[in-house]
Design an enzyme around this catalytic site. Structure first.
Site, PDB file in Angstrom:
ATOM      1  N   GLU A 192       9.454   1.879  10.914  1.00 50.61           N
ATOM      2  CA  GLU A 192      10.510   2.863  10.620  1.00 50.61           C
ATOM      3  C   GLU A 192       9.825   4.213  10.663  1.00 50.61           C
ATOM      4  O   GLU A 192       9.035   4.539   9.769  1.00 50.61           O
ATOM      5  CB  GLU A 192      11.104   2.630   9.225  1.00 50.61           C
ATOM      6  CG  GLU A 192      11.802   1.302   9.038  1.00 50.61           C
ATOM      7  CD  GLU A 192      13.147   1.242   9.718  1.00 50.61           C
ATOM      8  OE1 GLU A 192      13.690   2.300  10.089  1.00 50.61           O
ATOM      9  OE2 GLU A 192      13.649   0.120   9.905  1.00 50.61           O
ATOM     10  N   GLY A 227       6.631   5.410   8.115  1.00 51.90           N
ATOM     11  CA  GLY A 227       5.811   6.621   8.085  1.00 51.90           C
ATOM     12  C   GLY A 227       5.968   7.380   9.387  1.00 51.90           C
ATOM     13  O   GLY A 227       7.004   7.286  10.056  1.00 51.90           O
ATOM     14  N   SER A 228       4.940   8.115   9.740  1.00 47.16           N
ATOM     15  CA  SER A 228       5.025   8.982  10.914  1.00 47.16           C
ATOM     16  C   SER A 228       4.897   8.178  12.205  1.00 47.16           C
ATOM     17  O   SER A 228       4.295   7.099  12.226  1.00 47.16           O
ATOM     18  CB  SER A 228       3.912  10.025  10.844  1.00 47.16           C
ATOM     19  OG  SER A 228       2.663   9.376  10.839  1.00 47.16           O
ATOM     20  N   CYS A 239      13.361  11.290   6.281  1.00 45.87           N
ATOM     21  CA  CYS A 239      13.371  10.906   7.700  1.00 45.87           C
ATOM     22  C   CYS A 239      14.735  11.169   8.302  1.00 45.87           C
ATOM     23  O   CYS A 239      14.861  11.381   9.504  1.00 45.87           O
ATOM     24  CB  CYS A 239      12.994   9.448   7.850  1.00 45.87           C
ATOM     25  SG  CYS A 239      13.955   8.358   6.803  1.00 45.87           S
ATOM     26  N   GLU A 275       9.275  16.923  14.548  1.00 46.66           N
ATOM     27  CA  GLU A 275       9.650  16.740  13.145  1.00 46.66           C
ATOM     28  C   GLU A 275       8.849  17.718  12.282  1.00 46.66           C
ATOM     29  O   GLU A 275       7.623  17.619  12.212  1.00 46.66           O
ATOM     30  CB  GLU A 275       9.354  15.293  12.739  1.00 46.66           C
ATOM     31  CG  GLU A 275       9.962  14.913  11.408  1.00 46.66           C
ATOM     32  CD  GLU A 275       9.664  13.458  11.031  1.00 46.66           C
ATOM     33  OE1 GLU A 275       8.533  13.006  11.251  1.00 46.66           O
ATOM     34  OE2 GLU A 275      10.575  12.807  10.477  1.00 46.66           O
ATOM     35  N   VAL A 313       1.083   7.530  13.212  1.00 44.42           N
ATOM     36  CA  VAL A 313       0.416   6.387  12.568  1.00 44.42           C
ATOM     37  C   VAL A 313       1.101   5.082  12.983  1.00 44.42           C
ATOM     38  O   VAL A 313       0.441   4.062  13.212  1.00 44.42           O
ATOM     39  CB  VAL A 313       0.397   6.547  11.031  1.00 44.42           C
ATOM     40  CG1 VAL A 313      -0.225   5.320  10.375  1.00 44.42           C
ATOM     41  CG2 VAL A 313      -0.379   7.803  10.627  1.00 44.42           C
ATOM     42  N   GLY A 314       2.416   5.123  13.127  1.00 43.05           N
ATOM     43  CA  GLY A 314       3.159   3.930  13.542  1.00 43.05           C
ATOM     44  C   GLY A 314       2.635   3.378  14.865  1.00 43.05           C
ATOM     45  O   GLY A 314       2.512   2.161  15.043  1.00 43.05           O
ATOM     46  N   LYS A 347       0.859  -1.183   0.000  1.00 40.08           N
ATOM     47  CA  LYS A 347       0.000   0.000   0.000  1.00 40.08           C
ATOM     48  C   LYS A 347       0.898   1.236   0.000  1.00 40.08           C
ATOM     49  O   LYS A 347       1.394   1.675   1.025  1.00 40.08           O
ATOM     50  CB  LYS A 347      -0.913   0.050   1.221  1.00 40.08           C
ATOM     51  CG  LYS A 347      -2.075   1.011   0.986  1.00 40.08           C
ATOM     52  CD  LYS A 347      -2.528   1.766   2.208  1.00 40.08           C
ATOM     53  CE  LYS A 347      -1.759   2.993   2.500  1.00 40.08           C
ATOM     54  NZ  LYS A 347      -1.759   4.065   1.497  1.00 40.08           N
TER      55      LYS A 347
HETATM   56  P1  NAD Z   1       2.147   8.750   7.276  1.00 35.37           P
HETATM   57  O1  NAD Z   1       2.369   8.073   8.594  1.00 35.37           O
HETATM   58  O2  NAD Z   1       1.118   9.791   7.203  1.00 35.37           O
HETATM   59  O3  NAD Z   1       1.763   7.660   6.158  1.00 35.37           O
HETATM   60  C1  NAD Z   1       2.587   6.539   5.893  1.00 35.37           C
HETATM   61  C2  NAD Z   1       1.735   5.462   5.244  1.00 35.37           C
HETATM   62  O4  NAD Z   1       0.774   4.995   6.190  1.00 35.37           O
HETATM   63  C3  NAD Z   1       0.937   5.941   4.032  1.00 35.37           C
HETATM   64  O5  NAD Z   1       0.922   4.929   3.042  1.00 35.37           O
HETATM   65  C4  NAD Z   1      -0.462   6.139   4.608  1.00 35.37           C
HETATM   66  O6  NAD Z   1      -1.489   6.021   3.662  1.00 35.37           O
HETATM   67  C5  NAD Z   1      -0.526   5.010   5.612  1.00 35.37           C
HETATM   68  N1  NAD Z   1      -1.488   5.177   6.696  1.00 35.37           N
HETATM   69  C6  NAD Z   1      -2.041   6.326   7.158  1.00 35.37           C
HETATM   70  N2  NAD Z   1      -2.885   6.058   8.164  1.00 35.37           N
HETATM   71  C7  NAD Z   1      -2.873   4.727   8.349  1.00 35.37           C
HETATM   72  C8  NAD Z   1      -3.516   3.838   9.257  1.00 35.37           C
HETATM   73  N3  NAD Z   1      -4.369   4.277  10.183  1.00 35.37           N
HETATM   74  N4  NAD Z   1      -3.255   2.515   9.181  1.00 35.37           N
HETATM   75  C9  NAD Z   1      -2.376   2.050   8.277  1.00 35.37           C
HETATM   76  N5  NAD Z   1      -1.740   2.833   7.372  1.00 35.37           N
HETATM   77  C10 NAD Z   1      -1.972   4.160   7.418  1.00 35.37           C
HETATM   78  O7  NAD Z   1       3.586   9.287   6.832  1.00 35.37           O
HETATM   79  P2  NAD Z   1       3.963  10.141   5.527  1.00 35.37           P
HETATM   80  O8  NAD Z   1       3.494  11.534   5.716  1.00 35.37           O
HETATM   81  O9  NAD Z   1       3.558   9.411   4.299  1.00 35.37           O
HETATM   82  O10 NAD Z   1       5.561  10.106   5.582  1.00 35.37           O
HETATM   83  C11 NAD Z   1       6.314  10.979   6.347  1.00 35.37           C
HETATM   84  C12 NAD Z   1       6.790  10.317   7.629  1.00 35.37           C
HETATM   85  O11 NAD Z   1       7.484   9.118   7.318  1.00 35.37           O
HETATM   86  C13 NAD Z   1       7.773  11.170   8.404  1.00 35.37           C
HETATM   87  O12 NAD Z   1       7.469  11.090   9.774  1.00 35.37           O
HETATM   88  C14 NAD Z   1       9.115  10.507   8.115  1.00 35.37           C
HETATM   89  O13 NAD Z   1      10.108  10.714   9.094  1.00 35.37           O
HETATM   90  C15 NAD Z   1       8.715   9.078   8.035  1.00 35.37           C
HETATM   91  N6  NAD Z   1       9.700   8.302   7.287  1.00 35.37           N
HETATM   92  C16 NAD Z   1      10.484   7.417   7.996  1.00 35.37           C
HETATM   93  C17 NAD Z   1      11.466   6.692   7.337  1.00 35.37           C
HETATM   94  C18 NAD Z   1      12.331   5.711   8.079  1.00 35.37           C
HETATM   95  O14 NAD Z   1      12.873   4.818   7.446  1.00 35.37           O
HETATM   96  N7  NAD Z   1      12.508   5.828   9.395  1.00 35.37           N
HETATM   97  C19 NAD Z   1      11.643   6.863   5.957  1.00 35.37           C
HETATM   98  C20 NAD Z   1      10.834   7.777   5.275  1.00 35.37           C
HETATM   99  C21 NAD Z   1       9.856   8.480   5.959  1.00 35.37           C
END
Ligand code: NAD
Length: 483
Positions: A237, A215-216, A271, A372, A219-220, A160
């Site tokens: 991550e 992701g964030s 990130c 962040e 959400v994580g 996804k």
């Molecule tokens: P996000 O958390 O908003 O979304 C990430 C993914 O999760 C997307 O595909 C989104 O559709 C999905 N998502 C959203 N809500 C969800 C839910 N309730 N259940 C399951 N999936 C859901 O993050 P973003 O804005 O896409 O990315 C930016 C963030 O990602 C920043 O915090 C950045 O630091 C982090 N990031 C981390 C790394 C790493 O390796 N540590 C790498 C790149 C980005």
């Protein structure tokens, strides 16, 4: 299979550039994708790993052949400048070749048994159906970092991708199909709807055995909570608040270039981006003067223009968020040295651009030093000595990447030992990870896993211990062999 189509919402360097129409999937599509992955797992897990590796070699060759095409799509889709989107595709290529070779390794261990006529070994076994949930900032690198190791271990996957970057994911899917990936082994197109809907549905799905999420942190946490309830394996991550330290003995020219690349590369939307600059008191003024002089020359604009260095933010919400931190910083006592507002000159009025920004007079506990921001904003914190620099660097809830510029080898080694982060660069910026080293962070950046390197296989495989007793009699461990 999609239940509807939607036009990509307004975003990027040119909001009039429609890159495509993509399905908005729902729960039914998730069920279909997971069922396909579950069915395919039965046969894919039995394909010899070297054969799975051969498929990944073909994927790598195809990615190479289509690198420029995909990079251009990615720049139009999410705004990074071309040299960076080429790098993003290159990371996918590197991962394909690196992981393909693992098909002839996937080493386990053999070890003596404590009992006679008994053989003992451990092997890696696939986990099952893996849900891969990815962000938009590395639309090729991050999906491939997850997908290729998952596949080589014998898992099937449902990807996804982020709502903002479906097109790059579709190109990856096309390439996998052309390389000959069997039906159902990789499922993508059906599941590119919104995170809260299809992402959450995937995480909850009882036939998904593993969730790999990038992701964030917000959400994580939600994803981890759901996986905790169902005892599902989950690797996270998450975010970072990465810092670059510059000591008084550093090569300042080198450190200025490092700060520029670390803070403003990918418009600060990495990130691992440098979002705090920790400067030794003795060089602070000189360093800032040189940095500001360089920032004044940075070219902002459409990433398809090869001379442009900084593209737009991903969307309106991202720009609003970055803008809001300007006010938050001011109220806390920080001062905008350069930048501080949206950039809408000429054609940039058609996109969500923001000026590269330096916030001065930041103290370690301000929100702009803790949260962040995910944009081209660098918070400068002055310190009196090395120990204070390390303490400030460690003083956030995140622990992803870190950097120190110093000519003193003793300090460099102390920094390598004392910095709380998954990645530390000496005399290099906080960005620039390579695919054959572990990638991830400590504290709130994740939950202890590492992608890339050889450590990624511990995410995507189960260890199985096997004992073969060829004595022909019942032998009891810890009992029969004790005097
Ligand atoms: P996000 O958390 O908003 O979304 C990430 C993914 O999760 C997307 O595909 C989104 O559709 C999905 N998502 C959203 N809500 C969800 C839910 N309730 N259940 C399951 N999936 C859901 O993050 P973003 O804005 O896409 O990315 C930016 C963030 O990602 C920043 O915090 C950045 O630091 C982090 N990031 C981390 C790394 C790493 O390796 N540590 C790498 C790149 C980005």
């Amino acid at each position: 299979m999609a239940n509807g189509c939607r036009r990509k919402p307004d975003r990027l360097s040119n909001r009039n550039d429609l890159v495509g129409l993509f399905p908005a999937s729902d729960q039914g599509d998730v069920d279909t994708a997971v069922a396909a992955a579950k069915k395919a797992f039965a046969s894919w897990r039995l394909v010899p790993a070297p054969k799975r590796g051969e498929l990944l070699y073909r994927v790598g060759e195809l990615l190479k052949a289509h690198k420029e095409e995909i990079a251009r799509i990615m720049t139009r889709e999410m705004g990074k400048v071309l040299k960076e989107t080429r790098g993003d595709v290159q990371e996918g290529i590197d991962t394909a070749f690196y992981v393909a070779g693992e098909g002839r390794r996937l080493f386990g261990e053999t070890t003596p048994s404590e009992l006679p006529d008994k053989f003992a070994m451990s092997v890696r076994a696939p986990v099952g159906v893996c849900a891969l949930i990815t962000p938009w900032n590395f639309p090729m690198a991050i999906p491939t970092w997850k997908m290729f190791p998952a596949l080589i271990c014998g898992n099937t996957v449902v990807l996804k991708p982020a709502e903002d970057t479906p097109y790059t994911a579709v190109k990856l899917f096309e390439i996998l199909q052309r390389a000959g990936v069997p039906p159902g082994v990789v499922n993508l197109v059906l599941v590119q709807g919104r995170g809260e809907e299809v992402g959450a549905a995937l995480v909850r799905h009882p036939d998904v055995q593993l969730v790999s999420f990038t992701g964030s942190a917000a959400v994580g946490r939600e994803v981890a909570a759901v996986c905790g309830q169902s005892l599902k394996r989950v690797s996270l991550e998450l975010g970072g608040k990465n810092a670059q330290i510059v000591m008084e003995d550093a090569d300042l020219g080198l450190a200025v270039e490092g700060a520029l690349w670390g803070a403003f590369g990918t418009t600060g939307q990495r990130c691992t981006a440098t979002s705090r600059l920790i400067l030794h008191h003795d060089i602070k003024t000189k360093f800032i003067d040189r940095l500001v002089a360089r920032i004044e020359k940075i070219k902002i604009g459409d990433g398809l223009d090869e001379s442009v260095e900084i593209g737009p933010l991903i969307n309106r919400a991202a720009r609003d968020k970055v803008q809001s931190y300007m006010e938050i910083g001011r109220q806390e006592g920080a001062r905008v040295l350069i930048g501080g507002s949206a950039y809408d000159i000429g054609a940039c009025a058609n996109g969500f651009f923001f000026q590269p920004t330096i916030l001065d007079r930041v103290t370690p506990n301000m929100r702009v030093a803790q949260e962040e921001i995910f944009g081209p904003v660098l918070s400068v914190i002055e310190v009196p000595d090395f120990d204070a620099a390390i303490a400030v660097l460690n003083g956030t809830r995140y622990g992803l990447s870190s950097s120190i510029y110093t000519a003193d080898v003793n300090r460099a080694f102390r920094a390598m030992r004392d910095i709380e982060a998954g990645i530390t660069y000496i005399n290099g910026p906080t960005i620039g990870a390579e695919v054959h080293l572990p990638f991830g962070g400590v504290k709130d950046t994740g939950n202890g896993h590492r992608e890339a390197g050889t450590t990624v296989y511990d995410i995507f495989s189960e260890w199985k211990s096997i004992y073969v007793d060829y004595s022909g009699r019942l032998q009891k461990a810890q009992i029969d062999n004790v005097e």
